[in-house]
Design a protein around this motif. Structure first.
Motif, PDB file in Angstrom:
ATOM      1  N   UNK B   2       0.803  -1.210   0.000  1.00  0.00           N
ATOM      2  CA  UNK B   2       0.000   0.000   0.000  1.00  0.00           C
ATOM      3  C   UNK B   2       0.837   1.263   0.000  1.00  0.00           C
ATOM      4  N   UNK B   3       2.083   1.158   0.410  1.00  0.00           N
ATOM      5  CA  UNK B   3       2.901   2.352   0.553  1.00  0.00           C
ATOM      6  C   UNK B   3       3.919   2.496  -0.553  1.00  0.00           C
ATOM      7  N   UNK B   4       4.743   3.551  -0.430  1.00  0.00           N
ATOM      8  CA  UNK B   4       5.842   3.780  -1.356  1.00  0.00           C
ATOM      9  C   UNK B   4       6.965   2.801  -1.018  1.00  0.00           C
ATOM     10  N   UNK B   5       7.455   2.117  -2.017  1.00  0.00           N
ATOM     11  CA  UNK B   5       8.493   1.121  -1.808  1.00  0.00           C
ATOM     12  C   UNK B   5       9.786   1.567  -2.468  1.00  0.00           C
ATOM     13  N   UNK B   6      10.892   1.496  -1.720  1.00  0.00           N
ATOM     14  CA  UNK B   6      12.185   1.873  -2.260  1.00  0.00           C
ATOM     15  C   UNK B   6      13.150   0.701  -2.143  1.00  0.00           C
ATOM     16  N   UNK B   7      14.004   0.580  -3.164  1.00  0.00           N
ATOM     17  CA  UNK B   7      15.014  -0.470  -3.107  1.00  0.00           C
ATOM     18  C   UNK B   7      16.302  -0.001  -3.768  1.00  0.00           C
ATOM     19  N   UNK B   8      17.470  -0.477  -3.296  1.00  0.00           N
ATOM     20  CA  UNK B   8      17.606  -1.272  -2.079  1.00  0.00           C
ATOM     21  C   UNK B   8      17.402  -0.404  -0.841  1.00  0.00           C
ATOM     22  N   UNK B   9      17.319  -1.017   0.317  1.00  0.00           N
ATOM     23  CA  UNK B   9      17.186  -0.231   1.542  1.00  0.00           C
ATOM     24  C   UNK B   9      18.535   0.332   1.962  1.00  0.00           C
ATOM     25  N   UNK B  10      19.582  -0.413   1.638  1.00  0.00           N
ATOM     26  CA  UNK B  10      20.949   0.026   1.921  1.00  0.00           C
ATOM     27  C   UNK B  10      21.826  -0.267   0.708  1.00  0.00           C
ATOM     28  N   UNK B  11      22.749   0.637   0.419  1.00  0.00           N
ATOM     29  CA  UNK B  11      23.666   0.431  -0.690  1.00  0.00           C
ATOM     30  C   UNK B  11      25.027   0.996  -0.308  1.00  0.00           C
ATOM     31  N   UNK B  12      26.042   0.143  -0.377  1.00  0.00           N
ATOM     32  CA  UNK B  12      27.411   0.586  -0.176  1.00  0.00           C
ATOM     33  C   UNK B  12      28.113   0.482  -1.518  1.00  0.00           C
ATOM     34  N   UNK B  13      28.756   1.531  -1.943  1.00  0.00           N
ATOM     35  CA  UNK B  13      29.419   1.538  -3.238  1.00  0.00           C
ATOM     36  C   UNK B  13      30.769   2.206  -3.119  1.00  0.00           C
ATOM     37  N   UNK B  14      31.639   1.862  -4.054  1.00  0.00           N
ATOM     38  CA  UNK B  14      32.960   2.473  -4.069  1.00  0.00           C
ATOM     39  C   UNK B  14      32.913   3.800  -4.805  1.00  0.00           C
ATOM     40  N   UNK B  15      33.711   4.718  -4.352  1.00  0.00           N
ATOM     41  CA  UNK B  15      33.826   6.012  -5.013  1.00  0.00           C
ATOM     42  C   UNK B  15      34.113   5.823  -6.495  1.00  0.00           C
ATOM     43  N   UNK B  16      33.360   6.561  -7.305  1.00  0.00           N
ATOM     44  CA  UNK B  16      33.562   6.481  -8.745  1.00  0.00           C
ATOM     45  C   UNK B  16      32.601   5.544  -9.466  1.00  0.00           C
ATOM     46  N   UNK B  17      31.926   4.678  -8.712  1.00  0.00           N
ATOM     47  CA  UNK B  17      30.965   3.761  -9.320  1.00  0.00           C
ATOM     48  C   UNK B  17      29.621   4.463  -9.539  1.00  0.00           C
ATOM     49  N   UNK B  18      28.818   3.910 -10.427  1.00  0.00           N
ATOM     50  CA  UNK B  18      27.460   4.407 -10.652  1.00  0.00           C
ATOM     51  C   UNK B  18      26.485   3.596  -9.800  1.00  0.00           C
ATOM     52  N   UNK B  19      25.412   4.252  -9.344  1.00  0.00           N
ATOM     53  CA  UNK B  19      24.380   3.545  -8.579  1.00  0.00           C
ATOM     54  C   UNK B  19      23.006   3.915  -9.118  1.00  0.00           C
ATOM     55  N   UNK B  20      22.080   2.967  -8.970  1.00  0.00           N
ATOM     56  CA  UNK B  20      20.686   3.210  -9.331  1.00  0.00           C
ATOM     57  C   UNK B  20      19.810   2.910  -8.125  1.00  0.00           C
ATOM     58  N   UNK B  21      18.934   3.832  -7.826  1.00  0.00           N
ATOM     59  CA  UNK B  21      17.998   3.678  -6.717  1.00  0.00           C
ATOM     60  C   UNK B  21      16.590   3.648  -7.300  1.00  0.00           C
ATOM     61  N   UNK B  22      15.774   2.745  -6.783  1.00  0.00           N
ATOM     62  CA  UNK B  22      14.454   2.529  -7.366  1.00  0.00           C
ATOM     63  C   UNK B  22      13.345   2.963  -6.421  1.00  0.00           C
ATOM     64  N   UNK B  23      12.257   3.471  -7.013  1.00  0.00           N
ATOM     65  CA  UNK B  23      11.094   3.882  -6.224  1.00  0.00           C
ATOM     66  C   UNK B  23       9.825   3.389  -6.905  1.00  0.00           C
ATOM     67  N   UNK B  24       9.007   2.664  -6.149  1.00  0.00           N
ATOM     68  CA  UNK B  24       7.682   2.251  -6.613  1.00  0.00           C
ATOM     69  C   UNK B  24       6.650   3.079  -5.860  1.00  0.00           C
ATOM     70  N   UNK B  25       5.989   4.002  -6.534  1.00  0.00           N
ATOM     71  CA  UNK B  25       5.055   4.889  -5.816  1.00  0.00           C
ATOM     72  C   UNK B  25       3.740   4.177  -5.520  1.00  0.00           C
ATOM     73  N   UNK B  26       2.889   4.838  -4.780  1.00  0.00           N
ATOM     74  CA  UNK B  26       1.560   4.337  -4.512  1.00  0.00           C
ATOM     75  C   UNK B  26       0.758   4.376  -5.811  1.00  0.00           C
ATOM     76  N   UNK B  27       0.069   3.281  -6.097  1.00  0.00           N
ATOM     77  CA  UNK B  27      -0.694   3.185  -7.332  1.00  0.00           C
ATOM     78  C   UNK B  27      -1.691   4.332  -7.466  1.00  0.00           C
TER      79      UNK B  27
END
Lengths: 112, 112
Positions: B2-27
């Motif tokens: 029913x709520x807004x879902x985000x993934x991942x909940x935690x992300x550790x990355x090395x400096x210089x790397x690219x990251x993608x964060x995801x959000x699933x909103x409320x329908x």
């Protein structure tokens, strides 16, 4: 330029007391004034919100007081409880720029 | 859910790397926001999507940050060539026409 100024930064209240947090804004185009509550490790949750056509809104123990001429609004928590201990953020938005602009937050601690 | 879902909940990355964060909103929510919250700080606006309109990117701190929203639903925030100062909690919120914004739990990004 800070669009919304929130005070105090931290607040300690005894159980059963009244907690009061204040916010001031500059832009008269703002027309939506919510308060959010955030617990550690959680996202902010909408607590209560007001629009400028009323001067006060009450929901349970939480009340927003709004002073349009002074461009200020405040959150009052009556009969404060230890479970109310959290960080509180005020926010503002306008019809033309709907993203919320947040205050800097107030860390509330309610002592048992 | 029913709520807004985000993934991942935690992300550790090395400096210089690219990251993608995801959000699933409320329908059914037409608006979607990304905010950044540094440790103990307030919420910094990043980007805002409303329906099929061009997004408001005015809060993105640099051209290393980008976001897209596919099909008016899921959104991805991408940070290229991550830096240590990008370490923060990235919060997504969605909103119906009424402007009440509902936040997810956030993604805690740590750049080492």
């Amino acid at each position: 330029q800070q669009q919304v100024k929130q005070s105090p930064q931290s607040l300690i209240v005894q159980k059963g007391g009244i907690s009061i947090i204040n916010c001031a804004y500059e832009n008269t185009a703002f027309d939506y004034f919510p308060w959010y509550q955030q617990f550690p490790g959680k996202g902010p949750a909408l607590l209560i919100a007001i629009r400028p056509d009323v001067s006060e809104k009450k929901e349970g123990r939480f009340t927003i007081s709004f002073n349009k001429s002074a461009k200020q609004f405040s959150l009052h928590i009556m009969d404060s409880q230890p479970g109310d201990s959290a960080t509180y953020f005020c926010a503002v938005s306008s019809g033309s720029a709907r993203q919320l602009t947040f205050g800097s937050g107030t860390q509330l601690t309610v002592l048992p | 859910g029913a709520g807004v879902s985000q993934s991942p909940s935690n992300k550790v990355t090395e400096k210089g790397k690219d990251v993608e964060l995801r959000c699933d909103p409320i329908s059914g929510h037409t608006a979607l926001y990304w905010y950044r919250q540094s440790l103990g700080q307030g919420l910094e606006f990043l980007i805002y999507f409303q329906g099929n309109s061009a997004p408001d990117k005015s809060g993105l701190p640099s051209d290393r940050f980008s976001a897209e929203r596919t099909g008016g639903s899921v959104s991805t925030l991408t940070i290229q060539r991550t830096q240590q100062e990008d370490s923060a909690v990235y919060l997504c919120a969605s909103s119906p026409r009424s402007r009440e914004a509902f936040f997810g739990q956030g993604t805690r990004l740590t750049v080492v």
